[in-house]
Every structure is written in C-alpha cells, then in structure tokens.
Design a protein around this motif. Structure first.
Motif, PDB file in Angstrom:
ATOM      1  N   PRO A 182       0.879  -1.438   0.090  1.00 34.15           N
ATOM      2  CA  PRO A 182       0.121  -0.016   0.064  1.00 34.15           C
ATOM      3  C   PRO A 182       0.893   1.190   0.014  1.00 34.15           C
ATOM      4  O   PRO A 182       0.434   2.213  -0.662  1.00 34.15           O
ATOM      5  CB  PRO A 182      -0.703  -0.083   1.071  1.00 34.15           C
ATOM      6  CG  PRO A 182      -0.845  -1.584   1.465  1.00 34.15           C
ATOM      7  CD  PRO A 182       0.163  -2.266   1.166  1.00 34.15           C
ATOM      8  N   ALA A 231      -9.445   2.755  -0.364  1.00 36.02           N
ATOM      9  CA  ALA A 231      -9.881   1.520  -0.679  1.00 36.02           C
ATOM     10  C   ALA A 231     -11.410   1.103  -0.076  1.00 36.02           C
ATOM     11  O   ALA A 231     -12.225   0.699  -0.755  1.00 36.02           O
ATOM     12  CB  ALA A 231      -9.113   0.511   0.018  1.00 36.02           C
ATOM     13  N   ASN A 232     -11.569   1.894   1.163  1.00 34.46           N
ATOM     14  CA  ASN A 232     -12.804   1.882   1.641  1.00 34.46           C
ATOM     15  C   ASN A 232     -13.955   2.564   0.651  1.00 34.46           C
ATOM     16  O   ASN A 232     -15.316   2.306   0.513  1.00 34.46           O
ATOM     17  CB  ASN A 232     -13.107   2.415   3.127  1.00 34.46           C
ATOM     18  CG  ASN A 232     -12.615   1.222   4.014  1.00 34.46           C
ATOM     19  OD1 ASN A 232     -12.865   0.136   3.778  1.00 34.46           O
ATOM     20  ND2 ASN A 232     -12.032   1.914   5.098  1.00 34.46           N
ATOM     21  N   ALA A 256      -1.094   4.230   5.761  1.00 37.28           N
ATOM     22  CA  ALA A 256      -1.926   3.180   6.134  1.00 37.28           C
ATOM     23  C   ALA A 256      -3.451   3.637   6.048  1.00 37.28           C
ATOM     24  O   ALA A 256      -4.422   3.188   5.593  1.00 37.28           O
ATOM     25  CB  ALA A 256      -1.782   2.608   7.333  1.00 37.28           C
ATOM     26  N   ASN A 257      -3.697   4.773   6.914  1.00 36.91           N
ATOM     27  CA  ASN A 257      -5.138   5.286   7.096  1.00 36.91           C
ATOM     28  C   ASN A 257      -5.581   5.713   5.652  1.00 36.91           C
ATOM     29  O   ASN A 257      -6.858   5.712   5.230  1.00 36.91           O
ATOM     30  CB  ASN A 257      -5.478   6.521   8.055  1.00 36.91           C
ATOM     31  CG  ASN A 257      -5.390   5.856   9.317  1.00 36.91           C
ATOM     32  OD1 ASN A 257      -6.268   4.970   9.662  1.00 36.91           O
ATOM     33  ND2 ASN A 257      -4.637   6.283  10.365  1.00 36.91           N
ATOM     34  N   LEU A 282     -16.416   7.147   6.769  1.00 33.59           N
ATOM     35  CA  LEU A 282     -15.202   6.414   7.054  1.00 33.59           C
ATOM     36  C   LEU A 282     -15.045   6.713   8.522  1.00 33.59           C
ATOM     37  O   LEU A 282     -15.406   7.648   9.103  1.00 33.59           O
ATOM     38  CB  LEU A 282     -14.264   7.363   6.113  1.00 33.59           C
ATOM     39  CG  LEU A 282     -14.077   7.006   4.698  1.00 33.59           C
ATOM     40  CD1 LEU A 282     -12.952   8.039   4.263  1.00 33.59           C
ATOM     41  CD2 LEU A 282     -13.730   5.587   4.599  1.00 33.59           C
ATOM     42  N   LYS A 335     -14.895   0.565  -2.358  1.00 34.24           N
ATOM     43  CA  LYS A 335     -15.699  -0.452  -1.993  1.00 34.24           C
ATOM     44  C   LYS A 335     -17.125  -0.033  -2.019  1.00 34.24           C
ATOM     45  O   LYS A 335     -18.095  -0.536  -2.339  1.00 34.24           O
ATOM     46  CB  LYS A 335     -15.297  -1.229  -0.664  1.00 34.24           C
ATOM     47  CG  LYS A 335     -15.679  -2.611  -0.443  1.00 34.24           C
ATOM     48  CD  LYS A 335     -15.359  -2.992   0.919  1.00 34.24           C
ATOM     49  CE  LYS A 335     -13.892  -2.890   1.354  1.00 34.24           C
ATOM     50  NZ  LYS A 335     -13.699  -3.441   2.594  1.00 34.24           N
ATOM     51  N   PHE A 390      -4.478   4.878   2.633  1.00 36.04           N
ATOM     52  CA  PHE A 390      -4.733   3.789   1.808  1.00 36.04           C
ATOM     53  C   PHE A 390      -5.950   3.194   2.112  1.00 36.04           C
ATOM     54  O   PHE A 390      -6.927   2.896   1.118  1.00 36.04           O
ATOM     55  CB  PHE A 390      -3.787   2.874   1.801  1.00 36.04           C
ATOM     56  CG  PHE A 390      -3.752   1.601   0.987  1.00 36.04           C
ATOM     57  CD1 PHE A 390      -3.417   1.694  -0.404  1.00 36.04           C
ATOM     58  CD2 PHE A 390      -4.377   0.431   1.038  1.00 36.04           C
ATOM     59  CE1 PHE A 390      -3.525   0.722  -1.342  1.00 36.04           C
ATOM     60  CE2 PHE A 390      -4.549  -0.763   0.510  1.00 36.04           C
ATOM     61  CZ  PHE A 390      -4.159  -0.533  -0.663  1.00 36.04           C
ATOM     62  N   HIS A 391      -6.281   2.951   3.198  1.00 31.73           N
ATOM     63  CA  HIS A 391      -7.657   2.115   3.485  1.00 31.73           C
ATOM     64  C   HIS A 391      -8.911   3.187   3.427  1.00 31.73           C
ATOM     65  O   HIS A 391      -9.779   2.716   3.088  1.00 31.73           O
ATOM     66  CB  HIS A 391      -7.493   2.039   5.275  1.00 31.73           C
ATOM     67  CG  HIS A 391      -6.617   0.500   5.364  1.00 31.73           C
ATOM     68  ND1 HIS A 391      -6.942  -0.566   4.950  1.00 31.73           N
ATOM     69  CD2 HIS A 391      -5.647   0.443   6.287  1.00 31.73           C
ATOM     70  CE1 HIS A 391      -5.948  -1.134   4.959  1.00 31.73           C
ATOM     71  NE2 HIS A 391      -5.181  -0.841   6.086  1.00 31.73           N
ATOM     72  N   ALA A 392      -8.750   4.583   3.502  1.00 26.60           N
ATOM     73  CA  ALA A 392      -9.879   5.319   3.148  1.00 26.60           C
ATOM     74  C   ALA A 392      -9.978   5.299   1.901  1.00 26.60           C
ATOM     75  O   ALA A 392     -11.296   5.011   1.302  1.00 26.60           O
ATOM     76  CB  ALA A 392      -9.330   6.848   3.644  1.00 26.60           C
ATOM     77  N   GLN A 433      -9.209   7.799   9.607  1.00 30.22           N
ATOM     78  CA  GLN A 433      -9.355   7.617   8.045  1.00 30.22           C
ATOM     79  C   GLN A 433      -9.736   8.872   7.225  1.00 30.22           C
ATOM     80  O   GLN A 433      -9.229   9.614   6.316  1.00 30.22           O
ATOM     81  CB  GLN A 433     -10.094   6.449   7.524  1.00 30.22           C
ATOM     82  CG  GLN A 433      -9.546   5.362   7.852  1.00 30.22           C
ATOM     83  CD  GLN A 433     -10.129   4.036   7.169  1.00 30.22           C
ATOM     84  OE1 GLN A 433     -10.836   4.148   6.096  1.00 30.22           O
ATOM     85  NE2 GLN A 433      -9.882   2.656   7.811  1.00 30.22           N
TER      86      GLN A 433
END
Lengths: 189, 216
Positions: free
Chosen positions: A6, B206-207, B199-200, B165, B210, B202-204, B169
């Motif tokens: 990532p 990605a979420n 990481a936050n 979110l 989705k 990226f996950h934000a 994030q």
C-alpha cells in the motif's frame, strides 16, 4: 518481487517509483490495475468542492471571531494568569489519579478467571468486585465532580479521539490475540 | 496549501534588526498599524498576539480563515456548522496561544485544532447534513442539466461515503486530498506516525472504492 505494498502504491500516486518497484509495476497487471483504481478514486474525491461562502463572509469573519473571543474572555477566568485557573482542577485531577492508581495497585484485583461456583449463594464475584472498588470510586467521583471537561482535556488527562484505535494499531500480533481473549472473556462474563 | 517551514520563527525583515526573530514578550517595539502587521510572518504575529494584541490575532485569522473553514466544512457538510466550528477553532487558538511554542508551523497547529473541534462536533452531532444549495439545486441553464444532476448526485454520494469513514481515515483523507498536506504534516496534526497516516489514507481510498464502486 511480490506485489506492491500500500505504501508503494501511495508513493506511486505522487511520483514515479524507483526500481525494482517501477519494474514490477510495468510488468504486473494487477498492481497497475490497483494503482489506476486508487488514482480514479482520489481524482473523484478531489472533484468534490467546498462551496465558497460570500466574500462578505470572509470580511466579517475576523470580527465575528473577535466578538466570540471577547465573550469567551468575559465568561471565563482571567487570561493574565492562566496558572491560577489550573491550580484547583489540576490538584483535584492529580489527587483523583493518585487515588485511582492506589486503588488499582493496592486493592484486590478481580480475576478474569474467577470461578463463579466458589461464590456463596446470593453473592456473585461481580458484586464483590463492585463493593471492593466502590469506596475509591466514590472518592474519585466526589473529587472529580467539579472539574470542567475542557480543563481536564487541556491538562492532557483525557483519552483523545482515536487513542484507543491508535493503541490497538500498535499492538503486536501476540498482544492482539490476548486483547481478543480478554474482550471475549468480558463479553461472556 | 501549506508549505512546511514557511511559517517558522525567523521572519522576513520588514524592518531590519527589529523583526528578525521571535519578539521577546514585553520588550520589543510592536508595530502599530494593520499594514505593518499584515506584512509580518506567522511567527512574529503569534509572538505579538500572545502578548494580548488582538489586532495581530485578527491578521492570523484573516490569513488562515479559509483553510480552517474548509477543514470544518469537510467534516460538517454545511456552511452554518462549518462557520461555527471555524470560529470555535480560532477562539481555542487564541486561548492556547500562550502555550504555542512554535515547534510546528502555525498552520499545522490550527489544522490540528480545527480537526479536533470538527471531530468532536461530528461525534456529538452524528451524520452531517447537506445544504440544499449543494445537493438539490440544478442550474437548468447549464449545458446539460441531466449530466449536472448525475454529477451532483455522485458528489453527494462521495461526501456521504467520506463521512461514513472511520474518524482517523476521514481526517487523513481530508487533509491529504483537499489540503495537500504531506504525510508528515498530517502525522503531526493527528499525533500519529507517517506509517499510520499512509495506512489510513490507503484504507480510506480502498473503503471509498468499495462503497462507491469504481465507475461514477
């Protein structure tokens, strides 16, 4: 080389990657697809604007802040000697913290594994734990009763937003397993 | 946009020898007129304002009000709440000014206050509202009203997805995507590590992907 992490993908959003990540990206359809979808998402997010308030709003806003500061100053204690505001709440919080710490260190600790079948009928282990903890807690409650939440927050004595999330994120794998076990034990108690 | 290191204590010399460093409280001559204050950098303004000079703080407000308001708007989704929170952020900044030591840029510190004020507000008030002007009025004189409507609906969906979110994030996404802050600056503001910020972020994304799907 395994797929891009990532962190690599985020770096690739901002600048060309260096080898060997760059070579991998050229060769790997999956990573290129992932990067492209992240780029699309970010582009779409950036298209959502904040509607601009009227120019008059900006002209007026500093005066509005100024009035709010004036009102705040009129309500609150003197700004000239901030330490005075702190003396009482800080002492109370420190006392409360010490009492809590003493209670936790010296008092009997309820065990997660307390067998309920050893407890005499009519009294549960939970009731005992509450009774044992009650006295220091009442004291803490009495001491903290007059505290202002903002002051406590400013003193750094409050759990901030996302502190738990952050702490959980920093746990090792073994600690995660133990945390899970403890939480499950608590849920099933 | 904030460029790191531009608002440090060393300042542009407005009057050589007088404003080259942080002004010691109560000792230095302080500029009297608004124009002189406006020419000072953030570090000097903070030093003067921390001595109780409200006109210096007014210049700070004027200089940073748009960024602070924009952060608040991203969390609340409406002008009324955003302006209230921006005001509250500056009141807190004024109160905290004597404790601001200049370890981070003033803008970073103000962002931190605005993010905290906004997150607290959102957690108390729940899902943000969206103003009519933002989501429902369609300019029929525009080239293609239908396309405009679709675009606005999608924008509203993006906003809702952002608001759904997790807090960290959301804050990371807002600061990175809209305010162009570096991962390091965001880490300072949120009190976390650069790794956690990445990481936050990226996950934000990605979420959101989705939640919204890939195609608008």
């Amino acid at each position: 080389m395994s797929h891009l992490s990532p962190s690599d993908l985020l770096d690739a959003l901002e600048a060309p990657l260096l080898d060997p990540a760059a070579r991998h990206l050229t060769a790997c359809v999956q990573c290129r697809g992932e990067l492209a979808s992240l780029e699309r998402m970010l582009r779409e997010v950036r298209q959502v604007d904040v509607p601009a308030p009227s120019p008059l709003f900006w002209e007026h806003f500093p005066r509005r802040v100024s009035a709010a500061i004036e009102a705040d100053r009129a309500q609150g204690p003197s700004r000239a000697a901030p330490w005075r505001r702190w003396r009482v709440p800080a002492a109370a919080v420190a006392t409360a913290a010490m009492v809590t710490a003493a209670g936790l260190l010296l008092g009997p600790r309820p065990s997660w594994d307390t067998p309920t079948h050893d407890v005499p009928p009519g009294r549960s282990a939970e009731t005992d734990a509450v009774m044992i903890d009650d006295t220091p807690w009442t004291l803490v409650e009495a001491l903290a009763d007059d505290l202002d939440l903002d002051d406590v927050g400013r003193a750094g004595l409050m759990i901030g937003a996302d502190t738990v999330e952050l702490a959980a994120a920093q746990l090792t794998a073994a600690e995660h397993v133990e945390l899970l076990r403890l939480l499950e034990a608590e849920i099933h108690r | 946009m904030v460029s790191e290191g531009t608002h440090r204590w060393l300042v542009t010399d407005v009057s050589p020898g007088r404003w080259g460093a942080r002004v010691p409280r109560g000792e230095a001559e302080t500029p009297r007129d608004a124009d002189t204050l406006s020419a000072l950098d953030d570090g000097s303004l903070v030093a003067i304002a921390a001595d109780g000079r409200r006109d210096a703080f007014d210049v700070i407000v004027e200089r940073h009000q748009r960024c602070v308001y924009a952060v608040c708007y991203r969390f609340t989704g409406n002008h009324e709440d955003a302006s209230d929170l921006a005001q509250e952020s500056f009141v807190r900044a004024w109160r905290g000014l004597p404790r601001f030591k200049g370890q981070s840029a003033l803008s970073t510190w103000l962002y931190r206050i605005a993010v905290n004020v906004s997150l607290n507000h959102v957690s108390v008030k729940g899902v943000p509202t969206e103003s009519l002007t933002e989501s429902e009025f369609v300019d029929v004189a525009a080239e293609d009203p239908r396309a405009t409507l679709v675009k606005r609906e999608r924008a509203a969906a993006v906003r809702r997805a952002i608001h759904a979110l997790p807090r960290k994030q959301r804050a990371t996404l807002v600061l990175r995507a809209y305010h162009d802050l570096s991962h390091k600056q965001i880490a300072e503001i949120l009190g976390s590590s650069v790794g956690a910020v990445k990481a936050n972020f990226f996950h934000a994304l990605a979420n959101l992907k989705k939640c919204l799907g890939t195609e608008p």
